[in-house]
Design an enzyme around this catalytic site. Structure first.
Site, PDB file in Angstrom:
ATOM      1  N   CYS A  60     -32.455  34.240 -19.670  1.00 54.71           N
ATOM      2  CA  CYS A  60     -32.306  33.165 -19.490  1.00 54.71           C
ATOM      3  C   CYS A  60     -31.500  32.923 -19.730  1.00 54.71           C
ATOM      4  O   CYS A  60     -30.671  32.095 -19.975  1.00 54.71           O
ATOM      5  CB  CYS A  60     -32.726  33.011 -21.400  1.00 54.71           C
ATOM      6  SG  CYS A  60     -34.215  33.482 -21.916  1.00 54.71           S
ATOM      7  N   ALA A  61     -30.402  33.297 -18.312  1.00 54.23           N
ATOM      8  CA  ALA A  61     -29.151  33.684 -18.071  1.00 54.23           C
ATOM      9  C   ALA A  61     -28.998  32.970 -16.326  1.00 54.23           C
ATOM     10  O   ALA A  61     -28.161  34.440 -15.650  1.00 54.23           O
ATOM     11  CB  ALA A  61     -28.087  34.907 -17.877  1.00 54.23           C
TER      12      ALA A  61
END
Length: 78
Positions: A60-61
């Site tokens: 999620c980055a």
């Protein structure tokens, strides 16, 4: 335990440790990449061969992985 893991992984040729160097203050996550293996393949081997649960991918980055240059290789292993 996190520091021990980071310290021992940093001794292995072909593994790149992301984040603070071994022995420096860090959170409870160790993120690595392998010189000749994408993180998803490494995760599968660690799980199926050794019963070690890890997470592979962009975590999620996506923007961080763009900065690190790890998108093309599939992110990192944590």
């Amino acid at each position: 335990l996190t520091n021990i893991l980071a310290e021992e992984l940093s001794k292995i040729n072909g593994i790149r440790l992301w984040g603070p160097k071994a022995g420096e203050p860090r959170g409870n996550v160790v993120s690595v990449t392998f010189e000749n293996m994408n993180p998803a393949d490494a995760a599968l081997i660690l799980d199926s061969e050794f019963g070690i649960a890890v997470r592979a991918g962009l975590h999620c980055a996506r923007d961080l992985h763009e900065t690190l240059g790890t998108i093309a290789s599939g992110g990192t292993l944590r």
